[in-house]
Design a protein around this motif. Sequence first.
Motif, mmCIF file in Angstrom:
data_model
loop_
_atom_site.group_PDB
_atom_site.id
_atom_site.type_symbol
_atom_site.label_atom_id
_atom_site.label_comp_id
_atom_site.label_asym_id
_atom_site.label_seq_id
_atom_site.Cartn_x
_atom_site.Cartn_y
_atom_site.Cartn_z
ATOM 1 N N SER A 110 -2.637 2.138 8.621
ATOM 2 C CA SER A 110 -1.346 2.440 9.244
ATOM 3 C C SER A 110 -1.345 3.780 9.973
ATOM 4 N N LEU A 111 -2.287 4.654 9.660
ATOM 5 C CA LEU A 111 -2.356 5.971 10.297
ATOM 6 C C LEU A 111 -3.552 6.121 11.232
ATOM 7 N N ARG A 112 -4.409 5.123 11.269
ATOM 8 C CA ARG A 112 -5.688 5.268 11.961
ATOM 9 C C ARG A 112 -5.532 5.559 13.453
ATOM 10 N N HIS A 113 -4.729 4.783 14.165
ATOM 11 C CA HIS A 113 -4.605 4.998 15.610
ATOM 12 C C HIS A 113 -3.963 6.349 15.910
ATOM 13 N N ALA A 114 -2.930 6.702 15.158
ATOM 14 C CA ALA A 114 -2.286 8.001 15.367
ATOM 15 C C ALA A 114 -3.270 9.139 15.117
ATOM 16 N N THR A 115 -4.139 8.955 14.150
ATOM 17 C CA THR A 115 -5.151 9.960 13.852
ATOM 18 C C THR A 115 -6.086 10.145 15.044
ATOM 19 N N VAL A 116 -6.518 9.040 15.615
ATOM 20 C CA VAL A 116 -7.422 9.108 16.768
ATOM 21 C C VAL A 116 -6.704 9.720 17.971
ATOM 22 N N PHE A 117 -5.452 9.315 18.203
ATOM 23 C CA PHE A 117 -4.702 9.884 19.330
ATOM 24 C C PHE A 117 -4.608 11.400 19.196
ATOM 25 N N GLY A 118 -4.309 11.865 17.997
ATOM 26 C CA GLY A 118 -4.201 13.306 17.772
ATOM 27 C C GLY A 118 -5.509 14.026 18.024
#
Length: 171
Positions: A110-118
Amino acid sequence: MLAEHRRIGALVDALRAAGPAARTAADARALQVLFEEHVEKENGLLLPLLAGAPDVSLAGLLGGMHELLGGGEDEEAASGEGGGCGGTCGCGGSDGTDVPELDVRDVPHSLRHATVFGALEAVPAGRAMVLVAPHDPLPLLRQIEGRHPGVFAVDYRERGPEAWRLLFTRR
């Protein structure tokens, strides 16, 4: 909501540990996303219920917020001293030419894409980072291109089956 509080605390602790720049940026972005969602729940669900309860004083509940959130000003920030990279970010890292690697295989889905974007937002022009993913991240690549058209060159360094390694270079 309590689990979110624990996750927020864990992300804050991860930021305090200040590991590799890409991981720190990723943790910061994950914290931002989680915190925004959490505040939205509190403001949209919890506070209206409390405000509607005749025996609850919102002023009383929120009275100590400044003390909880404000605290003292960080001495290093107040002194204007810089961070370990030679800038003023306070990261404690270096500004070397190493290509940071962000391994998201253990990051909750659930946090993976946001982590990569950051992490990608922290990559300066002309620099790169390696993403290690548990599968071929084609949907993520489409999202990145949609958010930042033509900004990143992507080069597969490894294609499974245990990990996919992609080099992202900011143009």
